[in-house]
Enzyme design. Sequence first.
Site, mmCIF file in Angstrom:
data_model
loop_
_atom_site.group_PDB
_atom_site.id
_atom_site.type_symbol
_atom_site.label_atom_id
_atom_site.label_comp_id
_atom_site.label_asym_id
_atom_site.label_seq_id
_atom_site.Cartn_x
_atom_site.Cartn_y
_atom_site.Cartn_z
ATOM 1 N N LYS A 63 0.718 -1.031 0.077
ATOM 2 C CA LYS A 63 0.062 0.089 0.005
ATOM 3 C C LYS A 63 0.993 1.290 -0.060
ATOM 4 O O LYS A 63 1.430 1.667 1.070
ATOM 5 C CB LYS A 63 -0.792 0.025 1.137
ATOM 6 C CG LYS A 63 -2.322 0.710 1.111
ATOM 7 C CD LYS A 63 -2.168 2.181 0.888
ATOM 8 C CE LYS A 63 -1.985 2.970 1.964
ATOM 9 N NZ LYS A 63 -1.846 4.582 1.815
ATOM 10 N N GLU B 62 8.902 0.835 11.233
ATOM 11 C CA GLU B 62 10.027 1.727 11.115
ATOM 12 C C GLU B 62 9.497 3.066 11.230
ATOM 13 O O GLU B 62 8.514 3.707 10.353
ATOM 14 C CB GLU B 62 10.481 1.449 9.726
ATOM 15 C CG GLU B 62 12.010 2.020 9.724
ATOM 16 C CD GLU B 62 12.118 3.439 9.121
ATOM 17 O OE1 GLU B 62 11.777 4.547 9.951
ATOM 18 O OE2 GLU B 62 12.170 3.598 8.015
ATOM 19 N N CYS C 99 13.194 10.093 8.026
ATOM 20 C CA CYS C 99 12.810 9.515 9.422
ATOM 21 C C CYS C 99 14.235 9.627 10.219
ATOM 22 O O CYS C 99 14.227 10.039 11.064
ATOM 23 C CB CYS C 99 12.464 8.171 9.088
ATOM 24 S SG CYS C 99 12.987 6.984 8.088
ATOM 25 N N GLU D 59 9.398 15.756 15.317
ATOM 26 C CA GLU D 59 9.668 15.252 14.198
ATOM 27 C C GLU D 59 9.111 16.622 13.445
ATOM 28 O O GLU D 59 7.980 16.420 13.207
ATOM 29 C CB GLU D 59 9.488 14.008 13.837
ATOM 30 C CG GLU D 59 10.155 13.622 12.430
ATOM 31 C CD GLU D 59 9.716 12.351 12.150
ATOM 32 O OE1 GLU D 59 8.490 11.753 12.133
ATOM 33 O OE2 GLU D 59 10.794 11.682 11.401
HETATM 34 P P1 NDP Z 1 1.291 8.404 7.951
HETATM 35 O O1 NDP Z 1 2.042 7.561 9.023
HETATM 36 O O2 NDP Z 1 -0.171 8.635 8.022
HETATM 37 O O3 NDP Z 1 1.398 7.467 6.553
HETATM 38 C C1 NDP Z 1 2.466 6.353 6.331
HETATM 39 C C2 NDP Z 1 1.365 5.386 5.475
HETATM 40 O O4 NDP Z 1 0.435 4.725 6.183
HETATM 41 C C3 NDP Z 1 0.966 5.774 4.323
HETATM 42 O O5 NDP Z 1 0.754 4.980 3.353
HETATM 43 C C4 NDP Z 1 -0.621 6.220 4.914
HETATM 44 O O6 NDP Z 1 -1.580 6.236 3.991
HETATM 45 C C5 NDP Z 1 -0.712 5.060 5.739
HETATM 46 N N1 NDP Z 1 -1.921 4.946 6.823
HETATM 47 C C6 NDP Z 1 -2.422 6.224 7.184
HETATM 48 N N2 NDP Z 1 -3.237 5.949 8.174
HETATM 49 C C7 NDP Z 1 -3.172 4.473 8.337
HETATM 50 C C8 NDP Z 1 -3.884 3.690 9.287
HETATM 51 N N3 NDP Z 1 -4.772 3.821 10.159
HETATM 52 N N4 NDP Z 1 -3.683 2.210 9.018
HETATM 53 C C9 NDP Z 1 -2.778 1.918 8.048
HETATM 54 N N5 NDP Z 1 -2.173 2.690 7.309
HETATM 55 C C10 NDP Z 1 -2.343 3.899 7.637
HETATM 56 O O7 NDP Z 1 2.305 9.401 7.623
HETATM 57 P P2 NDP Z 1 1.686 10.937 6.877
HETATM 58 O O8 NDP Z 1 2.024 10.648 5.507
HETATM 59 O O9 NDP Z 1 0.552 11.221 7.417
HETATM 60 O O10 NDP Z 1 2.783 11.998 7.690
HETATM 61 C C11 NDP Z 1 2.634 12.527 9.094
HETATM 62 C C12 NDP Z 1 4.130 12.624 9.459
HETATM 63 O O11 NDP Z 1 4.488 11.413 9.972
HETATM 64 C C13 NDP Z 1 4.952 13.348 9.013
HETATM 65 O O12 NDP Z 1 4.692 14.782 9.239
HETATM 66 C C14 NDP Z 1 6.111 12.917 9.582
HETATM 67 O O13 NDP Z 1 6.250 13.727 10.536
HETATM 68 C C15 NDP Z 1 5.897 11.593 9.795
HETATM 69 N N6 NDP Z 1 6.188 10.498 8.786
HETATM 70 C C16 NDP Z 1 7.325 9.604 9.138
HETATM 71 C C17 NDP Z 1 7.863 8.824 8.110
HETATM 72 C C18 NDP Z 1 9.094 8.061 8.388
HETATM 73 O O14 NDP Z 1 9.625 7.241 7.659
HETATM 74 N N7 NDP Z 1 9.416 7.877 9.877
HETATM 75 C C19 NDP Z 1 7.390 8.723 6.945
HETATM 76 C C20 NDP Z 1 6.210 9.492 6.541
HETATM 77 C C21 NDP Z 1 5.806 10.400 7.460
HETATM 78 P P3 NDP Z 1 -2.038 7.722 3.289
HETATM 79 O O15 NDP Z 1 -0.551 8.272 2.662
HETATM 80 O O16 NDP Z 1 -3.032 7.663 2.115
HETATM 81 O O17 NDP Z 1 -2.404 8.467 4.440
#
Ligand code: NDP
Length: 477
Positions: free
Chosen positions: A183, A257, A291, A388
Amino acid sequence: MVWDYAPAPQARDIVSIAAKYGLFIDGEFAPSASGETFVTVNPATEERLADVAAAGPADVDRAVRAARAAHDRVWGPMPGVQRAKYLYRIARILQERAREFAVLETLDNGKPIRESRDVDVPLAAAHFFYHAGWADKLEYAGFGQAPQPLGVAGQIIPWNFPLLMAAWKLAPALAAGNTCVLKPAETTPLSALLLADVCQQADLPPGVVNVTTGAGDTGSALVSHPGVDKIAFTGSTEVGKEIRRAVAGTGKRLTLELGGKAANVVFDDAPLDQAVEGIVNGIFFNQGHVCCAGSRLLVQESVAGPVVERLKRRIDTLRLGDPLDKNTDIGAINSRQQLDKIRELSAAGEAEGASRWSPQCQLPPRGYWFPPTVFTGVSQSNRIAREEIFGPVLSVLTFRTPDEAVVKANNTPYGLSAGVWTEKGSRILWMAQRLRSGVVWANTFNRFDPASPFGGYRESGFGREGGRHGLEAYLDV
Ligand code: NDP
């Protein structure tokens, strides 16, 4: 005379983006059962790129069933040496189509072409090559004589490295004999769909890799599907916690992660010019959407003045703008939502008394942009030192002794990465033993290799990706 670079635009016609994309299930592209779609845009221009199918629970179910059938009938029983051939094939096609992937990634994500071309795509291919090598040697990986795959892996990835994260997830899972339902993030689905096209081109048996695009609900449906044996998630700590709660008691295996707030520690004996390069790479690579970004600079007080001065001079030379220009260092922020978050946290930094600095730079009129930003006079309690930001924003703190550096570096709920800059090998080892983070870089930062395990402690998650350790997450050991 003002001297400037001539524009060096990468042609985008190497990529043909369809108006509409379907889900990739059981080896074929098809619309979602509900017919619902969402739009993906170019964050540098807000131009609409494509409509993409949004997978609902029925689609996720179909994908998981396809993955199960492929696992039980084809991929699980297949000898490792045969699986390896497919992985090598995927790796080679990724190399052959590298420029196409790089351009598509830059269009959908906003990252500079220099990075998608030189980092994301080559590393993604390297992950497939590396894991192809493991596929027929699993019995030598130290997990017993005949380690077995887990079955169906549900894999949820974020938007910061869309293709690379897909490779990090798929390559080890496939090498170990699992089948996958991937996904991708809602704002960056296109490179995962192109990778699905590569799977077709490589004649990968149907159902071995499935791509269910959609938003958080799609991810949630995948997590709660009873037919999934393992969930691998990369993303925010908040969603990671939600997933952990959902998976608890189900017997599904889980690796997370999550976020980070890495300290990049510069001692007074460090080679300062190299350290400055490392600080810049640590926080401005991929607009800070990393990250493991070195978002907290801890600099020894005796050199804080010169380091910050040299840093500002270096940042002044960074070029922000069109991500498809080969000279661009800083591209677009991935989404309006992320831009708002960076703005909000930066405003909080100012309100809490830190001094904000950005170079003079013209932001493009359309799209989502944020200038490279440095906060000095930051205290540990400030939000910009604790949360973050996931953007091009650096918080500078100082320390006097190595002990103080360790205490301050560890003063975070996260524990993903850290950097140490010093000329003394003994000090590097002393620091590495005390820093509570999964990765410690010494006199470098943001170095990745498929053979090297990556992952965190505490709120940064658990489980490792890459290397022998990463295989364990996909084997029944
Ligand atoms: P999310 O954790 O929401 O997104 C990561 C993935 O999870 C996306 O594919 C998202 O889908 C999906 N997802 C969202 N909600 C659910 C759920 N309830 N169950 C299963 N999967 C889900 O990160 P965001 O994109 O919202 O970013 C928010 C913050 O997270 C950022 O500002 C940053 O600080 C942090 N972040 C950290 C990352 C890392 O690698 N450590 C990577 C990305 C973000 P969808 O994109 O459609 O919402």
